[in-house]
Design a protein around this motif. Sequence first.
Motif, PDB file in Angstrom:
ATOM      1  N   VAL A 272     -13.032  -5.899   0.896  1.00 10.70           N
ATOM      2  CA  VAL A 272     -11.871  -6.886  -0.016  1.00 10.70           C
ATOM      3  C   VAL A 272     -11.682  -7.411   2.025  1.00 10.70           C
ATOM      4  O   VAL A 272     -11.363  -6.548   2.642  1.00 10.70           O
ATOM      5  CB  VAL A 272     -10.995  -6.526  -0.520  1.00 10.70           C
ATOM      6  CG1 VAL A 272     -11.069  -5.798  -1.591  1.00 10.70           C
ATOM      7  CG2 VAL A 272      -9.520  -5.493   0.706  1.00 10.70           C
TER       8      VAL A 272
ATOM      9  N   ALA B 141      -8.085  -7.914   3.543  1.00  4.11           N
ATOM     10  CA  ALA B 141      -6.883  -7.775   3.787  1.00  4.11           C
ATOM     11  C   ALA B 141      -6.317  -9.022   5.091  1.00  4.11           C
ATOM     12  O   ALA B 141      -6.840  -8.913   5.824  1.00  4.11           O
ATOM     13  CB  ALA B 141      -6.754  -6.462   3.669  1.00  4.11           C
ATOM     14  N   ARG B 142      -4.980  -8.126   5.032  1.00  8.93           N
ATOM     15  CA  ARG B 142      -4.231  -8.752   5.941  1.00  8.93           C
ATOM     16  C   ARG B 142      -3.185  -7.632   6.545  1.00  8.93           C
ATOM     17  O   ARG B 142      -2.532  -6.672   5.773  1.00  8.93           O
ATOM     18  CB  ARG B 142      -3.342 -10.059   5.689  1.00  8.93           C
ATOM     19  CG  ARG B 142      -3.965 -11.135   5.271  1.00  8.93           C
ATOM     20  CD  ARG B 142      -4.177 -12.901   5.575  1.00  8.93           C
ATOM     21  NE  ARG B 142      -4.287 -13.918   4.869  1.00  8.93           N
ATOM     22  CZ  ARG B 142      -5.349 -14.439   6.277  1.00  8.93           C
ATOM     23  NH1 ARG B 142      -5.125 -14.549   7.269  1.00  8.93           N
ATOM     24  NH2 ARG B 142      -6.190 -15.553   5.165  1.00  8.93           N
TER      25      ARG B 142
ATOM     26  N   SER C  81      -1.506  -5.831   3.271  1.00  9.41           N
ATOM     27  CA  SER C  81      -1.243  -6.631   1.998  1.00  9.41           C
ATOM     28  C   SER C  81      -2.587  -7.208   1.535  1.00  9.41           C
ATOM     29  O   SER C  81      -3.420  -7.937   2.637  1.00  9.41           O
ATOM     30  CB  SER C  81      -0.262  -7.719   2.383  1.00  9.41           C
ATOM     31  OG  SER C  81      -0.505  -8.667   3.460  1.00  9.41           O
ATOM     32  N   PHE C  82      -2.886  -7.752   0.411  1.00 12.64           N
ATOM     33  CA  PHE C  82      -3.702  -7.023  -0.406  1.00 12.64           C
ATOM     34  C   PHE C  82      -3.471  -8.335  -1.950  1.00 12.64           C
ATOM     35  O   PHE C  82      -2.469  -7.139  -2.413  1.00 12.64           O
ATOM     36  CB  PHE C  82      -5.352  -6.750  -0.746  1.00 12.64           C
ATOM     37  CG  PHE C  82      -6.241  -8.033  -1.617  1.00 12.64           C
ATOM     38  CD1 PHE C  82      -6.796  -8.436  -0.975  1.00 12.64           C
ATOM     39  CD2 PHE C  82      -6.608  -6.692  -3.102  1.00 12.64           C
ATOM     40  CE1 PHE C  82      -7.638  -9.099  -1.449  1.00 12.64           C
ATOM     41  CE2 PHE C  82      -7.261  -7.714  -4.030  1.00 12.64           C
ATOM     42  CZ  PHE C  82      -8.232  -8.361  -3.393  1.00 12.64           C
ATOM     43  N   GLN C  83      -3.474  -9.926  -2.016  1.00 11.68           N
ATOM     44  CA  GLN C  83      -2.762 -10.285  -3.190  1.00 11.68           C
ATOM     45  C   GLN C  83      -1.632 -10.185  -3.777  1.00 11.68           C
ATOM     46  O   GLN C  83      -1.219  -9.725  -4.942  1.00 11.68           O
ATOM     47  CB  GLN C  83      -3.636  -9.642  -4.328  1.00 11.68           C
ATOM     48  CG  GLN C  83      -5.219 -10.918  -4.139  1.00 11.68           C
ATOM     49  CD  GLN C  83      -6.278  -9.946  -5.199  1.00 11.68           C
ATOM     50  OE1 GLN C  83      -6.329  -9.500  -6.226  1.00 11.68           O
ATOM     51  NE2 GLN C  83      -7.047 -11.404  -5.386  1.00 11.68           N
ATOM     52  N   GLY C  84      -0.591  -9.546  -2.977  1.00 11.35           N
ATOM     53  CA  GLY C  84       0.667  -9.342  -2.830  1.00 11.35           C
ATOM     54  C   GLY C  84       0.780  -7.986  -3.057  1.00 11.35           C
ATOM     55  O   GLY C  84       2.353  -7.367  -3.063  1.00 11.35           O
ATOM     56  N   ARG C  85       0.063  -7.220  -2.797  1.00  9.56           N
ATOM     57  CA  ARG C  85       0.433  -5.437  -2.992  1.00  9.56           C
ATOM     58  C   ARG C  85       0.142  -4.941  -1.367  1.00  9.56           C
ATOM     59  O   ARG C  85      -1.674  -5.610  -0.349  1.00  9.56           O
ATOM     60  CB  ARG C  85      -1.048  -5.289  -3.926  1.00  9.56           C
ATOM     61  CG  ARG C  85      -0.476  -5.487  -5.724  1.00  9.56           C
ATOM     62  CD  ARG C  85      -1.269  -5.055  -6.714  1.00  9.56           C
ATOM     63  NE  ARG C  85      -3.027  -4.647  -5.990  1.00  9.56           N
ATOM     64  CZ  ARG C  85      -3.286  -5.733  -7.367  1.00  9.56           C
ATOM     65  NH1 ARG C  85      -2.804  -6.769  -7.993  1.00  9.56           N
ATOM     66  NH2 ARG C  85      -4.734  -6.197  -6.790  1.00  9.56           N
ATOM     67  N   THR C  86       0.999  -4.710  -1.016  1.00 12.57           N
ATOM     68  CA  THR C  86       1.060  -3.173   0.060  1.00 12.57           C
ATOM     69  C   THR C  86       0.464  -1.971   0.474  1.00 12.57           C
ATOM     70  O   THR C  86       0.780  -1.557  -0.633  1.00 12.57           O
ATOM     71  CB  THR C  86       2.668  -3.696   1.038  1.00 12.57           C
ATOM     72  OG1 THR C  86       2.853  -5.212   0.814  1.00 12.57           O
ATOM     73  CG2 THR C  86       2.648  -3.019   2.369  1.00 12.57           C
TER      74      THR C  86
ATOM     75  N   TRP D 241      -5.299  -0.112  -4.911  1.00 13.91           N
ATOM     76  CA  TRP D 241      -4.303  -0.992  -4.682  1.00 13.91           C
ATOM     77  C   TRP D 241      -5.137  -2.212  -4.634  1.00 13.91           C
ATOM     78  O   TRP D 241      -4.277  -3.095  -4.469  1.00 13.91           O
ATOM     79  CB  TRP D 241      -4.557  -0.930  -2.504  1.00 13.91           C
ATOM     80  CG  TRP D 241      -4.226  -1.890  -1.794  1.00 13.91           C
ATOM     81  CD1 TRP D 241      -2.943  -2.406  -2.095  1.00 13.91           C
ATOM     82  CD2 TRP D 241      -4.990  -2.096  -0.393  1.00 13.91           C
ATOM     83  NE1 TRP D 241      -3.126  -3.443  -1.060  1.00 13.91           N
ATOM     84  CE2 TRP D 241      -3.774  -3.227  -0.429  1.00 13.91           C
ATOM     85  CE3 TRP D 241      -5.860  -2.052  -0.157  1.00 13.91           C
ATOM     86  CZ2 TRP D 241      -4.350  -3.862   0.478  1.00 13.91           C
ATOM     87  CZ3 TRP D 241      -6.547  -2.852   0.850  1.00 13.91           C
ATOM     88  CH2 TRP D 241      -5.876  -3.304   1.619  1.00 13.91           C
ATOM     89  N   THR D 242      -6.639  -2.694  -4.692  1.00 16.83           N
ATOM     90  CA  THR D 242      -6.970  -3.867  -5.023  1.00 16.83           C
ATOM     91  C   THR D 242      -8.036  -3.907  -6.568  1.00 16.83           C
ATOM     92  O   THR D 242      -7.518  -4.813  -6.655  1.00 16.83           O
ATOM     93  CB  THR D 242      -8.118  -3.536  -4.023  1.00 16.83           C
ATOM     94  OG1 THR D 242      -9.072  -3.397  -4.689  1.00 16.83           O
ATOM     95  CG2 THR D 242      -7.519  -3.730  -2.710  1.00 16.83           C
TER      96      THR D 242
END
Length: 385
Positions: free
Chosen positions: A113, A115-116, A172-177, A206-207
């Motif tokens: 994925v 992420a940021r 963070s990925f789709q609002g989850r850290t 997580w994802t």
Amino acid sequence: MSAPISFSGRDIVARRAHAPHTSMFLRMLVRAAVLRRGRATSALFAMVVAAAVATAMLNLYVDVQAKLRREFRNYGANIIVVAKDGASLPSDALARVDSVLSGRGVAAPFGLVVARVADGQPIVVAGTDFERVRQLDRWWSVSSWPSASQQALIGVRALPTVSPKNQAVDLSFQGRTLHLNPVGTVQTGAAEDSRIYISLADFVAWTGVQPSTIEIAASGSPEEVSGIINQVTQTIPAGDVRPVRQIMEGEARVLGKTRATLLASAGLIILTAALCVLSTLMGWVFDRRRDFAMMKALGASARLLNGFFAAEAAVLGAAGAIIGFVVGIGIAAWIGQVNFHASVVPRLSVLPVVLAGSIAVTLLSAILPISLLRRVQPASILRGE
């Protein structure tokens, strides 16, 4: 008491009639070798060299192929399974692959994925099974492997951006850290240097994304690997199964050149030995013309003389094969230690092949001398002509 064993008169006469012929035949073989030790020794030496080279090459051919395939497995996957249309593979895809492999290789799953990091920069995050990756990608240069949850392996190119001071990282990925602790770096010179690797359990939790790729390092010949590809294709219809061409073609090319070199070397030396044996047997015919003429004059048939000469050649080939096999095992072991730094396992299954080949070489070399033997004329030779 047991009944006495009786033999018929015909059996006794047959055995007594056969025994002198056999004994005389063996004495003639020994006499031929003793009286012409020089020629016999040179021919025997040629067959020993040929058998030793053939033994060494056959042992190396079988053993080196296995060693080279094992070395190629250290360079990573030779088969890749990718989910079609960018989707995820079935949750039991890895178990299906393991069932197909049945100990003939190792497979590792990968989920990817984007992420940021905390400052908003994008980074590719991969979830995988670290134990499997350690077996699959032994060529990776890793400083330390993660061993617990929420630990990360960071590529050397991503490290200055993600964790320049080796501090903890929040992704963070789709609002989850996800909070991660870097424990090591990875360097391959490829895309892995720009990624973050985490455990597959942390990745899925997580994802919510299942692995989309399975990398497989399958062992075996090209035909066996192709069979595994076909089986995986049938087992996972949702995946696109394809070989890693660079690995498979490189492996086939190296194995092909190695095989060609070994066989060409063995063939050249065997041909040289055959010519040496042919020269020796031709000399035997000319040196022993009077002996053969005397045998013909006493009533020996052409079939008997041909059989006697062929038996001499076969005994020469068998003796050379046995001695050469022992020498060849030692040569193969020495080459294995010097060139591969590993022992070459002696293979007794090679002995029948070398024995049959040596006898065949000497018998083929005896064809021309036997044809000359048929032209021996007792009357003219015994008169000294």
